[in-house]
Design a protein around this motif. Structure first.
Motif, PDB file in Angstrom:
ATOM      1  N   ALA A 134       0.824  -1.211   0.000  1.00  0.00           N
ATOM      2  CA  ALA A 134       0.000   0.000   0.000  1.00  0.00           C
ATOM      3  C   ALA A 134       0.857   1.259   0.000  1.00  0.00           C
ATOM      4  O   ALA A 134       0.526   2.240  -0.681  1.00  0.00           O
ATOM      5  N   LYS A 137       2.159   1.841  -3.453  1.00  0.00           N
ATOM      6  CA  LYS A 137       1.085   2.336  -4.311  1.00  0.00           C
ATOM      7  C   LYS A 137       0.878   3.839  -4.100  1.00  0.00           C
ATOM      8  O   LYS A 137       0.799   4.613  -5.061  1.00  0.00           O
ATOM      9  N   ALA A 138       0.787   4.250  -2.842  1.00  0.00           N
ATOM     10  CA  ALA A 138       0.569   5.665  -2.551  1.00  0.00           C
ATOM     11  C   ALA A 138       1.732   6.502  -3.060  1.00  0.00           C
ATOM     12  O   ALA A 138       1.531   7.590  -3.621  1.00  0.00           O
ATOM     13  N   SER A 157      -6.481  -1.082  -6.340  1.00  0.00           N
ATOM     14  CA  SER A 157      -6.590  -1.096  -4.878  1.00  0.00           C
ATOM     15  C   SER A 157      -7.832  -1.873  -4.478  1.00  0.00           C
ATOM     16  O   SER A 157      -8.956  -1.475  -4.805  1.00  0.00           O
ATOM     17  N   GLY A 158      -7.624  -3.002  -3.787  1.00  0.00           N
ATOM     18  CA  GLY A 158      -8.761  -3.785  -3.324  1.00  0.00           C
ATOM     19  C   GLY A 158      -9.090  -4.930  -4.256  1.00  0.00           C
ATOM     20  O   GLY A 158     -10.031  -4.854  -5.053  1.00  0.00           O
ATOM     21  N   PHE A 173     -10.746   8.688 -10.664  1.00  0.00           N
ATOM     22  CA  PHE A 173     -10.661   9.466  -9.433  1.00  0.00           C
ATOM     23  C   PHE A 173     -10.205  10.892  -9.681  1.00  0.00           C
ATOM     24  O   PHE A 173     -10.466  11.772  -8.866  1.00  0.00           O
ATOM     25  N   LEU A 183     -11.604  -1.241  -3.628  1.00  0.00           N
ATOM     26  CA  LEU A 183     -11.037  -0.188  -2.778  1.00  0.00           C
ATOM     27  C   LEU A 183     -10.780  -0.625  -1.337  1.00  0.00           C
ATOM     28  O   LEU A 183     -10.104   0.087  -0.594  1.00  0.00           O
ATOM     29  N   THR A 184     -11.314  -1.757  -0.909  1.00  0.00           N
ATOM     30  CA  THR A 184     -11.202  -2.105   0.511  1.00  0.00           C
ATOM     31  C   THR A 184     -10.527  -3.446   0.797  1.00  0.00           C
ATOM     32  O   THR A 184      -9.984  -3.621   1.886  1.00  0.00           O
ATOM     33  N   ASP A 186      -7.923  -5.678   1.245  1.00  0.00           N
ATOM     34  CA  ASP A 186      -6.470  -5.761   1.261  1.00  0.00           C
ATOM     35  C   ASP A 186      -6.019  -7.168   1.636  1.00  0.00           C
ATOM     36  O   ASP A 186      -6.798  -7.990   2.122  1.00  0.00           O
TER      37      ASP A 186
ATOM     38  N   PHE B   8     -12.676   7.997   1.207  1.00  0.00           N
ATOM     39  CA  PHE B   8     -12.912   6.753   0.484  1.00  0.00           C
ATOM     40  C   PHE B   8     -12.513   5.539   1.318  1.00  0.00           C
ATOM     41  O   PHE B   8     -11.688   5.614   2.224  1.00  0.00           O
ATOM     42  N   ALA B   9     -13.118   4.401   0.935  1.00  0.00           N
ATOM     43  CA  ALA B   9     -12.810   3.089   1.522  1.00  0.00           C
ATOM     44  C   ALA B   9     -12.971   3.153   3.056  1.00  0.00           C
ATOM     45  O   ALA B   9     -13.928   3.742   3.548  1.00  0.00           O
ATOM     46  N   HIS B  10     -12.004   2.560   3.791  1.00  0.00           N
ATOM     47  CA  HIS B  10     -12.189   2.477   5.237  1.00  0.00           C
ATOM     48  C   HIS B  10     -12.115   3.833   5.916  1.00  0.00           C
ATOM     49  O   HIS B  10     -12.540   3.975   7.078  1.00  0.00           O
ATOM     50  N   ARG B  22     -18.925   7.219   0.807  1.00  0.00           N
ATOM     51  CA  ARG B  22     -17.971   8.135   0.192  1.00  0.00           C
ATOM     52  C   ARG B  22     -18.559   9.494  -0.162  1.00  0.00           C
ATOM     53  O   ARG B  22     -17.849  10.365  -0.671  1.00  0.00           O
ATOM     54  N   ARG B  49      -1.835   7.313   1.839  1.00  0.00           N
ATOM     55  CA  ARG B  49      -3.046   7.932   1.297  1.00  0.00           C
ATOM     56  C   ARG B  49      -2.678   8.869   0.159  1.00  0.00           C
ATOM     57  O   ARG B  49      -1.524   9.274   0.000  1.00  0.00           O
ATOM     58  N   PHE B  73      -8.005   9.266  -0.432  1.00  0.00           N
ATOM     59  CA  PHE B  73      -8.120   7.871  -0.877  1.00  0.00           C
ATOM     60  C   PHE B  73      -6.955   7.069  -0.312  1.00  0.00           C
ATOM     61  O   PHE B  73      -5.795   7.421  -0.534  1.00  0.00           O
ATOM     62  N   PRO B  74      -7.224   5.988   0.433  1.00  0.00           N
ATOM     63  CA  PRO B  74      -6.148   5.154   0.974  1.00  0.00           C
ATOM     64  C   PRO B  74      -5.956   3.866   0.161  1.00  0.00           C
ATOM     65  O   PRO B  74      -6.795   2.959   0.227  1.00  0.00           O
ATOM     66  N   PRO B  75      -4.889   3.759  -0.633  1.00  0.00           N
ATOM     67  CA  PRO B  75      -4.661   2.492  -1.335  1.00  0.00           C
ATOM     68  C   PRO B  75      -4.464   1.361  -0.335  1.00  0.00           C
ATOM     69  O   PRO B  75      -3.939   1.567   0.763  1.00  0.00           O
ATOM     70  N   VAL B  76      -4.901   0.151  -0.710  1.00  0.00           N
ATOM     71  CA  VAL B  76      -4.700  -1.009   0.145  1.00  0.00           C
ATOM     72  C   VAL B  76      -3.816  -2.027  -0.584  1.00  0.00           C
ATOM     73  O   VAL B  76      -3.709  -2.015  -1.813  1.00  0.00           O
TER      74      VAL B  76
END
Lengths: 219, 79
Positions: A134, A137-138, A157-158, A173, A183-184, A186, B8-10, B22, B49, B73-76
């Motif tokens: 993660a 990615k960020a 992501s997700g 986005f 998106l969630t 992980d 976004f997301a969590h 969101r 993020r 937005f937080p990438p996972v």
């Protein structure tokens, strides 16, 4: 580079712009043949994305990954048992050459950092984020959006776990940022990566790239 | 000033109304408030993020302006 001057504003998802007239399969593939992609990470996502793009006619790619093929990769990544121990970039290059010997590859076997992403990715028509961590990615998203703002970035992501494949979508986005995934979901204990769901996400990313390069502004 | 904030997301669980989702929420903030100050006020975790203002990438030390639309937005992990 495609003309992005008519991209719809990010805050107007209700507005659809007319798609350019594209009729002939040969014409489409000829367009892709002139484009290039930089794939950051060639694991579960990136190795499969590269094969799909090549099969679609995109011949020029930069493959970036520091890692070597491990037995644990074979459950979802486009590598083979006899490639264990090879650099992923070199193993994938060998496979892509078998698919189409006209492929033109630049291999970069480096760890991605904020200091080398721009050097590695600049010049590509599209950048694909396909790493696993993660924080990486960020870093990639932040660096590319800041320092290569005119180059489209397709990120993921997700995509872990056994949730519905239908939860994985492609969204826009920002003006040049496309995000694939739910998106969630992980990677964590009891939430592994399944080949099927990873490849759904990889296919979304590859198709988003194809649409972008053909001039379609919507994912 | 008024600023719309979308998480976004969590991160959506950190919206003050506790309803998640969101959809952007409208915040009344002092002029000159930075993105970092909004993040601190919301109590967002210190995790990777990406921050956008009005659909464009933004640095967290940037000041917000009336009417801005902030999105985080937080990438996972997973790839």
């Amino acid at each position: 580079m495609p003309d992005y001057s008519d991209l719809r504003p990010h805050d107007r998802p209700d507005v659809r712009v007319p798609v350019p007239p594209v009729e002939l399969d040969a014409e489409l593939r000829a367009r892709l043949r002139e484009c290039s992609a930089c794939i950051l990470g060639v694991g579960g996502l990136g190795s499969n994305i590269a094969a799909m793009l090549l099969r679609s006619g995109l011949l020029t790619m930069t493959l970036v990954d520091f890692d070597r093929v491990d037995p644990g990769n074979l459950n979802r990544q486009l590598f083979f048992r006899d490639q264990i121990g090879m650099l992923k970039t070199e193993a994938l290059a060998a496979t892509l050459m078998r698919i189409d010997p006209d492929v033109s590859l630049t291999l970069v076997s480096e760890t991605l950092t904020a200091d080398n992403v721009v050097r590695i990715a600049q010049g590509a028509d599209v950048i694909i984020e396909a790493v696993d961590r993660a924080d990486t990615k960020a870093m990639i998203i932040n660096t590319v959006l800041r320092d290569l703002p005119d180059t489209p970035l397709v990120t993921a992501s997700g995509l872990a776990g056994y949730g519905s494949a239908n939860a994985i979508v492609t969204e826009r986005f920002a003006e040049r940022l496309f995000v694939v995934g739910d998106l969630t979901s992980d990677v964590r204990e009891g939430h592994p990566l399944f080949a099927s769901r990873v490849m759904v996400a990889a296919a979304h990313q590859a198709h988003a790239v194809i649409r972008l390069l053909l001039g379609f502004p919507d994912p | 000033m008024h600023v719309d904030v979308a998480l976004f997301a969590h991160l959506a669980a950190f919206q003050p109304d506790g309803k998640g989702g969101r959809a952007p929420r409208s915040f009344e903030l002092p002029d000159g408030t930075t993105i970092a100050e909004v993040i601190e006020t919301l109590g967002l975790p210190d995790q990777p993020r990406v921050v956008f203002v009005n659909g464009r990438h933004a640095e967290e030390d940037a000041a917000l302006h009336d009417g801005d639309r902030l999105a985080i937005f937080p990438p996972v992990a997973g790839g």
